[in-house]
Design a protein around this motif. Structure first.
Motif, short mmCIF file in Angstrom:
data_model
loop_
_atom_site.label_atom_id
_atom_site.label_comp_id
_atom_site.label_asym_id
_atom_site.label_seq_id
_atom_site.Cartn_x
_atom_site.Cartn_y
_atom_site.Cartn_z
N TYR A 213 0.84 -1.19 0.00
CA TYR A 213 0.00 0.00 0.00
C TYR A 213 0.88 1.25 0.00
O TYR A 213 1.94 1.28 0.65
N PHE A 214 0.44 2.26 -0.73
CA PHE A 214 1.19 3.50 -0.77
C PHE A 214 0.23 4.68 -0.97
O PHE A 214 -0.94 4.50 -1.27
N VAL A 215 0.77 5.87 -0.77
CA VAL A 215 -0.02 7.10 -0.89
C VAL A 215 0.37 7.81 -2.17
O VAL A 215 1.55 7.93 -2.52
N ILE A 216 -0.64 8.28 -2.89
CA ILE A 216 -0.44 9.07 -4.10
C ILE A 216 -0.78 10.51 -3.74
O ILE A 216 -1.90 10.83 -3.38
N LEU A 217 0.22 11.37 -3.81
CA LEU A 217 0.09 12.76 -3.39
C LEU A 217 -0.08 13.64 -4.63
O LEU A 217 0.79 13.66 -5.51
N PHE A 218 -1.20 14.34 -4.71
CA PHE A 218 -1.50 15.18 -5.87
C PHE A 218 -1.14 16.63 -5.56
O PHE A 218 -1.62 17.22 -4.59
N ARG A 219 -0.30 17.19 -6.41
CA ARG A 219 0.07 18.59 -6.32
C ARG A 219 -0.24 19.25 -7.66
O ARG A 219 -0.43 18.58 -8.67
N ASP A 220 -0.25 20.57 -7.65
CA ASP A 220 -0.54 21.26 -8.90
C ASP A 220 0.53 21.01 -9.95
O ASP A 220 0.25 21.06 -11.16
N ASP A 221 1.76 20.70 -9.52
CA ASP A 221 2.84 20.51 -10.48
C ASP A 221 3.13 19.05 -10.78
O ASP A 221 4.07 18.73 -11.51
N GLY A 222 2.36 18.11 -10.22
CA GLY A 222 2.60 16.71 -10.52
C GLY A 222 2.15 15.77 -9.42
O GLY A 222 1.36 16.14 -8.54
N ILE A 223 2.70 14.55 -9.44
CA ILE A 223 2.34 13.49 -8.50
C ILE A 223 3.59 13.01 -7.78
O ILE A 223 4.66 12.90 -8.38
N ALA A 224 3.45 12.71 -6.51
CA ALA A 224 4.51 12.07 -5.73
C ALA A 224 3.91 10.87 -5.02
O ALA A 224 2.71 10.84 -4.72
N THR A 225 4.71 9.85 -4.76
CA THR A 225 4.24 8.66 -4.06
C THR A 225 5.17 8.34 -2.89
O THR A 225 6.37 8.63 -2.94
N TYR A 226 4.59 7.75 -1.85
CA TYR A 226 5.40 7.28 -0.73
C TYR A 226 4.66 6.17 -0.02
O TYR A 226 3.43 6.08 -0.09
N VAL A 227 5.40 5.30 0.65
CA VAL A 227 4.79 4.17 1.34
C VAL A 227 4.03 4.67 2.56
O VAL A 227 4.36 5.71 3.13
N LEU A 228 3.01 3.92 2.96
CA LEU A 228 2.13 4.36 4.04
C LEU A 228 2.87 4.61 5.34
O LEU A 228 2.54 5.51 6.11
N GLU A 229 3.89 3.79 5.62
CA GLU A 229 4.58 3.88 6.90
C GLU A 229 5.54 5.06 6.96
O GLU A 229 6.07 5.39 8.02
N SER A 230 5.76 5.73 5.86
CA SER A 230 6.74 6.81 5.82
C SER A 230 6.25 8.01 6.61
O SER A 230 5.08 8.38 6.56
N THR A 231 7.14 8.62 7.36
CA THR A 231 6.79 9.83 8.12
C THR A 231 7.26 11.09 7.40
O THR A 231 6.97 12.20 7.85
N ASP A 232 7.96 10.93 6.28
CA ASP A 232 8.49 12.07 5.54
C ASP A 232 8.04 12.00 4.08
O ASP A 232 8.73 11.45 3.23
N PRO A 233 6.86 12.55 3.77
CA PRO A 233 6.42 12.59 2.37
C PRO A 233 7.42 13.35 1.52
O PRO A 233 8.13 14.24 2.01
N PRO A 234 7.53 13.01 0.26
CA PRO A 234 8.50 13.67 -0.62
C PRO A 234 8.21 15.16 -0.75
O PRO A 234 7.05 15.60 -0.75
N VAL A 235 9.28 15.93 -0.84
CA VAL A 235 9.15 17.38 -0.94
C VAL A 235 8.76 17.78 -2.36
O VAL A 235 7.98 18.70 -2.57
N HIS A 236 9.29 17.07 -3.35
CA HIS A 236 9.07 17.43 -4.74
C HIS A 236 8.25 16.36 -5.45
O HIS A 236 8.30 15.18 -5.10
N SER A 237 7.50 16.78 -6.46
CA SER A 237 6.76 15.83 -7.29
C SER A 237 7.74 15.01 -8.11
O SER A 237 8.86 15.43 -8.39
N ASP A 238 7.32 13.81 -8.49
CA ASP A 238 8.17 12.88 -9.23
C ASP A 238 8.04 13.19 -10.72
O ASP A 238 7.04 12.90 -11.35
N GLU A 239 9.07 13.79 -11.28
CA GLU A 239 9.02 14.17 -12.69
C GLU A 239 9.07 12.97 -13.63
O GLU A 239 8.81 13.10 -14.82
N THR A 240 9.38 11.80 -13.10
CA THR A 240 9.46 10.62 -13.96
C THR A 240 8.14 9.86 -14.02
O THR A 240 8.06 8.82 -14.67
N GLN A 241 7.12 10.37 -13.34
CA GLN A 241 5.83 9.66 -13.38
C GLN A 241 5.35 9.57 -14.82
O GLN A 241 5.27 10.58 -15.51
#
Length: 360
Positions: A213-241
């Motif tokens: 399971y993972f989280v899909i984070l929607f931002r105006d400039d793109g998408i970032a993903t991180y695992v549910l257990e993570s306490t530090d969501p990514p700062v930047h969107s993933d440009e390789t999506q």
């Protein structure tokens, strides 16, 4: 994570005329009294006593509230308003009851008496009911079903009318667009129950390969993903999506549908005046798919194409950041664990109960 629309302290209020976006729109006059929805349960009918609700003796409260609203029709969710009290009766703690299905046709008839800028909150609220009643609601009694579904169909038309004919801010435009999807009966309307459009909106997914399971984070400039257990969501969107893993396949054949009006807007030169050229260059393929699907209606339409329809609706309103969020749903996402690329909607389908049904 919270997935409900903020209610009490509404950030989405009508814009004053001087604050409105310069979007071409036709201001609608108040509609004449409409024909009654056939088959609705009369307010004086003793069968209200037999309908389920959030608490006992509902029949003494709900029909009376509906009558009060009809006398002074205002769909503003202030704490002391008739609509706020009535809303809590028909959608208490995000649940739907037999009394909900009996009340909706009466509410739609009241809404039809008002111009879009005064009835929009009703259509949004009905969008929540349409999106959740089969998942979190009680079964619809057979005798109430025809009038209830007829009311939702009317709400679909009125919701689109409101969105396309009045100036709205970003939040209002987003909720009206998602409410229209829900009222159409398509399961993509479940998005109205999420926080995808609010700030850094999130959806939960599961990888079809490693099952993590993972989280899909929607931002105006793109998408970032991180695992549910993570306490530090990514700062930047993933440009390789990846945006497109497979071709978009619209289904159906051209027919008369409320969504043809959206297709006309998407095909008009007005769209090019409302959005930047770089937005059109980036999303033209998805917008074309949305246009094509609008001409065929949303019944049994592919989920990814309906995401393009929703994104197209917001593009028509000039809301390019919100539009991009929904258009990205038609593309891919990368699992933060095994790094597999998959269709984004394939990742969220097993998680969201709304996706276990083809339609609402």
């Amino acid at each position: 994570m919270s997935s409900r629309r903020p209610r009490g302290d509404r950030s989405s209020r009508l814009l004053r005329p001087q604050e409105a976006r310069a979007i071409p729109c036709v201001t609608m006059a108040c509609r004449p009294p409409s024909s009654p929805i056939p088959g609705k349960l009369p307010l004086e009918d003793p069968r209200w006593n037999e309908l389920s609700g959030p608490w006992p003796e509902l029949s003494e409260t709900l029909p009376g509230r509906v009558r009060e609203l009809a006398k002074q029709p205002e769909f503003e969710l202030s704490k002391s308003s008739t609509w706020a009290h009535l809303h809590d009766l028909i959608y208490h703690q995000h649940s739907c009851y037999e009394s909900t299905y009996a009340a909706v046709p009466h509410l739609v008839e009241i809404g039809l008496e008002l111009p879009p800028d005064r009835s929009a909150d009703l259509w949004i609220s009905l969008g929540f009911i349409a999106a959740t009643h089969r998942v979190f609601g009680e079964p619809i009694p057979e005798g109430l079903a025809p009038a209830f579904h007829a009311a939702l169909s009317i709400g679909e038309v009125q919701c689109l009318d409101a969105l396309l004919s009045e100036p709205w801010n970003r939040d209002e435009s987003s909720y009206l667009a998602l409410a229209a999807l829900a009222l159409s009966g398509h399961r993509m309307g479940f998005l109205i129950t999420t926080n995808i459009m609010l700030g850094e909106g999130e959806l939960e997914g599961v990888c079809p390969s490693c099952k993590e399971y993972f989280v899909i984070l929607f931002r105006d400039d793109g998408i970032a993903t991180y695992v549910l257990e993570s306490t530090d969501p990514p700062v930047h969107s993933d440009e390789t999506q990846p945006r497109r893993l497979s071709a978009l396949q619209c289904t159906g054949s051209p027919r008369e549908t409320p969504w043809r009006r959206v297709a006309e807007h998407l095909a008009s030169d007005d769209l090019r005046e409302q959005v930047p050229e770089e937005f059109l260059a980036e999303w033209q393929r998805e917008l074309d798919a949305g246009l094509q699907q609008c001409r065929m209606g949303l019944a049994n339409a592919d989920d990814r194409c309906v995401a393009c329809v929703a994104g197209g609706l917001l593009a028509v309103r000039g809301e390019v950041d919100s539009s991009s969020r929904l258009l990205r749903l038609s593309g891919g996402v990368r699992c933060p664990g095994c790094r597999l690329h998959c269709n984004l909607l394939d990742a969220i389908m097993p998680v969201w109960p709304h996706f276990r049904r083809k339609t609402f």
